[in-house]
Design a protein around this motif. Structure first.
Motif, short mmCIF file in Angstrom:
data_model
loop_
_atom_site.label_atom_id
_atom_site.label_comp_id
_atom_site.label_asym_id
_atom_site.label_seq_id
_atom_site.Cartn_x
_atom_site.Cartn_y
_atom_site.Cartn_z
N THR A 36 -8.13 2.35 -2.94
CA THR A 36 -9.09 3.01 -1.55
C THR A 36 -8.88 4.22 -2.58
O THR A 36 -8.30 4.53 -3.04
CB THR A 36 -8.48 2.82 -0.40
OG1 THR A 36 -7.46 3.47 -0.68
CG2 THR A 36 -8.58 1.38 0.03
N ILE A 37 -9.99 4.93 -1.79
CA ILE A 37 -9.51 6.52 -1.72
C ILE A 37 -10.04 7.33 -0.48
O ILE A 37 -11.44 6.47 0.31
CB ILE A 37 -11.03 7.57 -2.55
CG1 ILE A 37 -12.24 7.22 -2.88
CG2 ILE A 37 -10.13 7.11 -3.98
CD1 ILE A 37 -13.34 8.12 -4.10
N GLU A 38 -9.69 7.92 0.25
CA GLU A 38 -10.15 8.63 1.51
C GLU A 38 -11.03 10.32 1.71
O GLU A 38 -10.15 10.93 0.20
CB GLU A 38 -8.24 9.04 1.96
CG GLU A 38 -8.67 10.04 3.19
CD GLU A 38 -7.36 9.80 4.03
OE1 GLU A 38 -7.02 10.62 4.79
OE2 GLU A 38 -5.98 9.13 3.42
N LEU A 39 -12.08 9.56 1.51
CA LEU A 39 -13.30 10.85 1.90
C LEU A 39 -13.29 11.35 3.58
O LEU A 39 -13.14 10.88 3.90
CB LEU A 39 -13.95 10.25 1.05
CG LEU A 39 -14.20 9.63 0.27
CD1 LEU A 39 -15.28 9.58 -0.23
CD2 LEU A 39 -13.86 11.30 -0.73
N HIS A 40 -13.17 13.06 3.47
CA HIS A 40 -13.08 13.72 4.60
C HIS A 40 -13.89 12.93 5.94
O HIS A 40 -15.18 13.46 5.38
CB HIS A 40 -12.90 14.90 4.74
CG HIS A 40 -12.92 15.71 6.32
ND1 HIS A 40 -14.15 16.49 6.65
CD2 HIS A 40 -12.37 15.29 7.20
CE1 HIS A 40 -13.67 16.58 7.65
NE2 HIS A 40 -12.48 16.06 8.07
N ASP A 41 -14.50 12.90 7.24
CA ASP A 41 -15.40 12.74 7.78
C ASP A 41 -15.25 13.00 8.81
O ASP A 41 -14.13 11.98 9.48
CB ASP A 41 -16.57 11.62 6.81
CG ASP A 41 -17.33 11.50 8.49
OD1 ASP A 41 -17.45 11.76 9.85
OD2 ASP A 41 -18.53 10.49 8.39
N PRO A 76 -7.08 0.89 5.20
CA PRO A 76 -7.95 0.41 4.77
C PRO A 76 -8.67 0.17 5.80
O PRO A 76 -8.42 -1.04 7.34
CB PRO A 76 -7.33 -0.62 4.06
CG PRO A 76 -6.09 -0.86 4.59
CD PRO A 76 -5.80 -0.26 5.20
N PRO A 77 -10.75 0.30 5.45
CA PRO A 77 -11.54 -0.52 6.14
C PRO A 77 -11.63 -1.43 5.85
O PRO A 77 -11.24 -2.24 5.74
CB PRO A 77 -12.65 0.24 5.24
CG PRO A 77 -12.07 0.32 4.18
CD PRO A 77 -10.57 0.56 4.04
N ALA A 78 -12.19 -2.72 7.40
CA ALA A 78 -12.51 -3.81 7.16
C ALA A 78 -12.95 -4.64 5.99
O ALA A 78 -13.09 -5.08 5.75
CB ALA A 78 -13.36 -3.83 8.15
N GLU A 79 -13.18 -3.49 5.39
CA GLU A 79 -14.49 -4.16 3.95
C GLU A 79 -13.22 -4.55 3.23
O GLU A 79 -13.38 -6.29 2.42
CB GLU A 79 -15.55 -3.21 3.60
CG GLU A 79 -16.95 -3.01 4.27
CD GLU A 79 -16.12 -1.83 5.01
OE1 GLU A 79 -17.37 -1.63 6.16
OE2 GLU A 79 -15.10 -1.69 5.49
N PHE A 108 0.59 -2.78 6.82
CA PHE A 108 0.09 -2.87 8.31
C PHE A 108 -0.83 -3.64 8.20
O PHE A 108 -0.80 -4.92 9.18
CB PHE A 108 0.55 -1.78 9.39
CG PHE A 108 2.03 -1.66 9.62
CD1 PHE A 108 2.77 -2.16 10.70
CD2 PHE A 108 2.68 0.18 9.30
CE1 PHE A 108 4.23 -2.19 11.13
CE2 PHE A 108 3.45 0.21 9.63
CZ PHE A 108 4.82 -0.96 10.05
N ALA A 109 -2.04 -3.23 7.69
CA ALA A 109 -3.85 -4.01 8.01
C ALA A 109 -3.87 -5.19 7.54
O ALA A 109 -4.18 -6.26 8.02
CB ALA A 109 -4.26 -2.75 7.70
N LEU A 110 -2.72 -5.28 6.04
CA LEU A 110 -3.26 -6.34 5.81
C LEU A 110 -1.56 -7.32 6.36
O LEU A 110 -2.07 -8.56 6.21
CB LEU A 110 -2.07 -6.15 4.09
CG LEU A 110 -2.94 -5.46 3.61
CD1 LEU A 110 -1.31 -5.17 2.03
CD2 LEU A 110 -3.80 -6.02 3.03
#
Length: 158
Positions: A36-41, A76-79, A108-110
């Motif tokens: 994953t890479i975190e990008l700002h939005d 992490p996103p759902a994808e 936690f998500a995993l």
């Protein structure tokens, strides 16, 4: 054992140390991997308005996994979770940047998705609060128990 490596936020914005990038690249040679890479939005996550800081709007992953996913928050996103579930691993190895925040959030998500997270303890660094990552490692051990070193992981491939 069927396993896959999830690399969390090893990107320019977070200035990971060279030893971390090299260590992850060594593991990627032997184990399927995603990152994953975190990008700002700001619409997705209000980093700037709430924290006065934000990740870059554009960035690149500093390792070369099989696939890279963009995320706009700590988790992490759902994808990513869907991809990992389709892989059907016995465990998901996790490494990367900000052990006590984004890496722990991935754990936690995993876990919540029914996957089995395992932290690669020597391939993670913490945030500016604890750059050693030891706080995150202790939190991981408390919540998920499962940890491994990269040497233990790669011993089976010699």
């Amino acid at each position: 054992m069927r396993q896959i490596l999830l690399v969390v936020d090893v990107q320019s914005t977070f200035s990971p140390p060279n030893w971390l990038v090299a260590g992850i690249e060594r593991v990627i040679e032997y184990i399927p991997s995603i990152a994953t890479i975190e990008l700002h939005d700001e619409v997705h996550t209000p980093f700037q308005s709430q924290l006065g800081w934000r990740p870059a709007a554009q960035d690149t992953c500093l390792v070369v996994p099989d696939q890279v996913f963009v995320k706009h928050s700590y988790t992490p996103p759902a994808e990513v979770l869907a991809y990992l579930k389709r892989f059907n691993p016995d465990r998901v190895l996790v490494c990367g940047v900000q052990t006590e925040t984004c890496v722990l959030a991935a754990g936690f998500a995993l876990f919540d998705a029914g996957l089995h997270p395992t932290l690669v303890t020597d391939l993670t660094v913490g945030s500016s609060l604890d750059r050693s990552g030891q706080l995150g490692v202790r939190l991981w051990e408390h919540h998920f128990r499962n940890t491994v070193s990269s040497d233990q992981l790669l011993a089976g491939f010699d």
